[in-house]
Design an enzyme around this catalytic site. Structure first.
Site, PDB file in Angstrom:
ATOM      1  CG  HIS A   1      41.521  52.044 -56.447  1.00  0.00           C
ATOM      2  ND1 HIS A   1      40.158  52.431 -56.477  1.00  0.00           N
ATOM      3  CD2 HIS A   1      42.219  52.551 -57.280  1.00  0.00           C
ATOM      4  CE1 HIS A   1      40.006  52.984 -57.720  1.00  0.00           C
ATOM      5  NE2 HIS A   1      41.190  53.294 -58.309  1.00  0.00           N
TER       6      HIS A   1
ATOM      7  CG  ASP B   1      36.577  62.573 -58.708  1.00  0.00           C
ATOM      8  OD1 ASP B   1      37.637  62.936 -59.507  1.00  0.00           O
ATOM      9  OD2 ASP B   1      36.162  61.456 -58.788  1.00  0.00           O
TER      10      ASP B   1
ATOM     11  NE  ARG C   1      40.930  64.708 -65.333  1.00  0.00           N
ATOM     12  CZ  ARG C   1      40.899  63.662 -64.654  1.00  0.00           C
ATOM     13  NH1 ARG C   1      40.201  63.396 -63.498  1.00  0.00           N
ATOM     14  NH2 ARG C   1      41.652  62.810 -64.944  1.00  0.00           N
TER      15      ARG C   1
ATOM     16  CB  SER D   1      40.484  61.578 -59.882  1.00  0.00           C
ATOM     17  OG  SER D   1      39.361  60.953 -60.452  1.00  0.00           O
TER      18      SER D   1
ATOM     19  CE  LYS E   1      37.477  58.445 -58.046  1.00  0.00           C
ATOM     20  NZ  LYS E   1      37.154  58.597 -59.285  1.00  0.00           N
TER      21      LYS E   1
END
Ligand code: URA
Ligand code: CA
Length: 447
Positions: A82, A161, A168, A183, A187
């Protein structure tokens, strides 16, 4: 349990229990806890923070709020990657076939680009026919047969999320390290991999502008992964300038293909090899980083990584002939070269500005719903530290836009460059490695 008591407990700086966190996340996902109470709780977290235990529990409560990908039918250690979002960051397109060629199965769900950052799914769609929507079975079967697959996110992953991130965004509570870390990790964990390699960008073009904040975010994410049994390593890499030379979808596919030939941007090549080496070690296909890097370099020189990209594209319905001949990729109608107005050395290239300039040409999305033009974008001819003569190209624009837009983008690209009359040192590419063993600060390769 009453929500108001949990908000007050966090407001006063106390630690919530696993049951209390699950109560908040389940209630919010089901619509039983209203936005205003969840917003108050998020603001309390923003000021009071969360312990490592709370952060891991929040992450897992969000993972449990929706579907989880089951990759257990695929043999081997599945490693996911990621990136916190870069400009000109084509590393995934390069790493997926490279890792697969080295024996690490990669089952990757990727996103689309938004704002100044690009997305792997958009880039892949520059390959004619490439299907980014596969059924679960097609996805898993392809990873078993080919060693890799990349698909867009579909299905109901981490709905908690999605809802909380949206809240947020409008309550000034995005910028909290435990909330960002949970968060992102929720995922990745829901996506099913056994091990996770995080590329946390730092610098002007990144979400985290300072090295210290980037390291803190990386530590929070590594702690979550360690706590929940998914080995996680984070590299802190520089975003002082776009990573590769190309920004734009087909242009970045072309750059990834060049990199798999061992050519093209040395920065992209170096960062991809560093990330890939860690992934190979996480995937238990190399015992140390030196061996891993040697293996990956071999998979490039022997052509097997490039062959794997063709196999992957073909398996997903794509026309692999564009990989042999990138001139067949979507191309813009004109190329506009931007010459330097002066002699000097490149001191800075604001990555976010270059990303936004490419977006103005149509390469990226100003809003989630916007259409993009796969052919257009920007190719940088110079990087930080390079000498430049007056009249020499700084960059070229690949455009389909009318002249006034192009003129505005030319201005924006010129303004993104800062030239110095004095020689400039190239910035490091990788600043630190964060793992369960701690933080290792590097001042390694500069290319
Ligand atoms: N990216 C995410 O996915 N979540 C955050 O909270 C911030 C950035
Ligand atoms: Ca400037």
């Amino acid at each position: 349990m009453r929500t108001v008591d949990l908000i007050q407990k966090k407001r006063d700086g106390h630690e919530l229990s696993e049951e209390e966190i699950a109560f908040l996340i389940d209630g919010y996902t089901k619509g039983e806890i209203p936005d205003y109470q969840m917003a108050a709780w998020a603001m309390a977290v923003y000021f009071q923070g969360m312990t490592a235990a709370e952060t891991a529990q929040l992450t897992m409560a969000m993972v449990r709020s929706g579907e989880q990908m089951d990759l257990s039918g695929i043999p081997g250690v599945k490693v996911d990657k990621h990136s916190t979002g870069g400009v000109g960051d084509t590393t995934s397109l390069l790493l997926v076939p490279l890792l697969a060629a080295a024996g690490v199965p990669v089952a990757k769900m990727s996103g689309r680009g938004l704002g100044h950052t690009g997305g792997t799914i958009d880039k892949l769609e520059a390959i004619p026919g490439f299907r980014t929507e596969l059924t679960r079975d097609e996805f898993i079967d392809q990873v078993k047969a080919v060693g890799a697959s990349i698909i867009g996110q579909s299905g109901n992953f981490t709905p908690a999320d999605k809802k909380l991130y949206g809240l947020r965004d409008v309550t000034a509570t995005v910028n909290s390290i435990p909330l960002i870390a949970s968060s992102i990790m929720s995922k990745k964990i829901a996506a099913g991999a056994d091990a996770i390699l995080l590329d946390v960008k730092t610098g002007g073009g990144a979400f985290m502008k300072t090295l210290d904040d980037s390291i803190k975010l990386a530590q929070a994410m590594v702690a979550i992964g360690t706590e929940v049994g998914r080995e996680t390593v984070a590299l802190i890499t520089g975003m002082e300038q776009p990573l590769g030379s190309s920004v734009g979808n087909a242009l970045e596919v072309k750059e990834a293909i060049e990199a798999l030939h061992g050519l093209g941007s040395p920065r992209l090549q170096e960062v991809a090899l560093t990330l890939g080496s860690h992934m190979l070690v996480l995937g238990r296909k190399a015992s140390d980083l030196a061996e891993a890097r040697k293996t990956l370099a071999e998979r490039i020189t022997d052509g097997s990584a490039l062959a794997k990209l063709k196999e992957l594209a073909t398996a997903q319905g794509g026309d692999a002939s564009v990989i042999d001949d990138p001139s067949l990729l979507p191309a813009a109608s004109r190329v506009e070269v931007i010459p330097s107005g002066e002699d000097g050395y490149v001191q800075a290239i604001e990555a976010e500005e270059i990303g936004l300039a490419a977006m103005m040409l149509g390469a990226g999305r100003p809003t989630k719903e916007a259409n993009i033009d796969l052919a257009v974008g920007i190719v940088l001819h110079k990087g930080i530290g390079d000498a430049v003569k007056k009249g020499e190209p700084l960059a070229e624009l690949h455009v389909n836009s009318p002249e006034p837009v192009v003129a505005e983008v030319v201005d924006r690209v010129i303004r993104a460059f800062t030239l110095s009359s004095q020689p400039v040192e190239k910035p490091p590419l990788v600043y630190a490695v964060v793992s369960k063993n701690g933080v290792e600060r590097l001042d390694g390769v500069r290319t």
